[in-house]
Design a protein around this motif. Structure first.
Motif, short mmCIF file in Angstrom:
data_model
loop_
_atom_site.label_atom_id
_atom_site.label_comp_id
_atom_site.label_asym_id
_atom_site.label_seq_id
_atom_site.Cartn_x
_atom_site.Cartn_y
_atom_site.Cartn_z
N GLU A 10 24.75 -10.03 7.57
CA GLU A 10 23.34 -10.33 7.28
C GLU A 10 22.44 -9.50 8.19
OE1 GLU A 10 20.48 -14.22 6.77
OE2 GLU A 10 22.52 -14.47 7.49
N GLN A 12 19.68 -8.31 10.68
CA GLN A 12 19.11 -8.93 11.87
C GLN A 12 17.64 -8.55 11.99
OE1 GLN A 12 20.93 -10.84 14.49
NE2 GLN A 12 22.17 -11.07 12.66
N VAL A 107 17.74 -12.23 15.47
CA VAL A 107 18.27 -13.32 14.66
C VAL A 107 18.48 -12.87 13.21
CG1 VAL A 107 17.18 -15.12 16.05
CG2 VAL A 107 15.98 -14.22 14.08
N LYS A 109 18.20 -13.49 9.17
CA LYS A 109 17.14 -14.07 8.35
C LYS A 109 17.41 -15.55 8.07
CE LYS A 109 14.44 -13.62 4.21
NZ LYS A 109 13.87 -12.74 3.26
N SER A 110 18.68 -15.92 7.92
CA SER A 110 19.02 -17.32 7.64
C SER A 110 18.69 -18.25 8.81
CB SER A 110 20.50 -17.44 7.27
OG SER A 110 21.31 -17.01 8.35
N ALA A 111 18.50 -17.70 10.01
CA ALA A 111 18.17 -18.52 11.18
C ALA A 111 16.68 -18.87 11.23
CB ALA A 111 18.57 -17.80 12.46
N ILE A 112 15.89 -18.24 10.38
CA ILE A 112 14.45 -18.51 10.35
C ILE A 112 14.21 -19.62 9.33
CG2 ILE A 112 12.15 -17.56 9.99
CD1 ILE A 112 13.46 -14.76 10.52
N GLN A 113 13.82 -20.78 9.84
CA GLN A 113 13.60 -21.93 8.97
C GLN A 113 12.15 -21.94 8.49
OE1 GLN A 113 14.99 -25.51 10.94
NE2 GLN A 113 16.47 -24.29 12.09
N ILE A 131 12.17 -20.68 14.51
CA ILE A 131 13.52 -20.29 14.93
C ILE A 131 13.95 -21.25 16.04
CG2 ILE A 131 14.96 -18.47 15.91
CD1 ILE A 131 12.79 -16.47 14.90
N SER A 132 15.10 -21.84 15.88
CA SER A 132 15.65 -22.73 16.90
C SER A 132 16.40 -21.89 17.92
CB SER A 132 16.58 -23.75 16.24
OG SER A 132 17.10 -24.60 17.22
N VAL A 133 15.97 -21.97 19.19
CA VAL A 133 16.61 -21.24 20.28
C VAL A 133 16.99 -22.27 21.34
CG1 VAL A 133 16.36 -19.44 22.02
CG2 VAL A 133 15.21 -19.20 19.82
#
Length: 154
Positions: A10, A12, A107, A109-113, A131-133
């Protein structure tokens, strides 16, 4: 011989994270032109409270926004760590006064909610996603919404 086909990875996205109003935000690295130490700006009459004035950037005059004030989080308090993020969107270059720059975040793209539905159109427009970090949440700033002065503060 065993033929192993690699699955496509995916894409980044890289973001610069920073603090404004004691909150964590980020901008996509491709929108950022440079990061400068805070210096006084030239004030203009009749500007909104979140527009601090203008700065001469190598011959180009650019507006400087207090991002914390723009987002309704109060004015940025003077501090030696304050910086101006010079960013561009839609052919317009602006400066964003922030408390500090933290790190580069890479990150998928799927990590961006998606921004949660919080019944605030202004908030949904200003924040493209979250983004959860670790235990923190970093908000992805919509630079176009920062530039939109029609609706007032975002």
């Amino acid at each position: 011989m065993l033929d192993v086909t690699e699955a496509p990875t995916e894409a980044q996205f890289e973001f610069i994270t920073f603090s404004a109003g004691d909150q964590s935000f980020c901008l996509e690295i491709t929108q950022i032109r440079e990061i400068r130490r805070w210096t006084p700006v030239t004030k203009l009459p009749h500007t909104p409270d979140d527009v601090l004035g203008v700065m001469n950037l190598r011959g180009a005059v650019i507006p400087i926004f207090d991002l914390s004030a723009r987002f309704g989080l109060g004015e940025t308090i003077d501090n030696e760590r304050n910086v101006v993020i010079v960013a561009a969107a839609g052919g317009t270059t602006i400066g964003l006064l922030v408390e500090s720059v933290s790190e580069i975040l890479s990150v998928a793209k799927s990590a961006i909610q998606e921004t949660p539905d919080i019944k605030s159109e202004a908030a949904r427009q200003a924040i493209l996603g979250v983004i959860s970090v670790g235990e923190n949440m970093v908000r992805v700033v919509n630079l176009d919404a920062v530039l939109d002065t029609e609706g007032g503060a975002v």
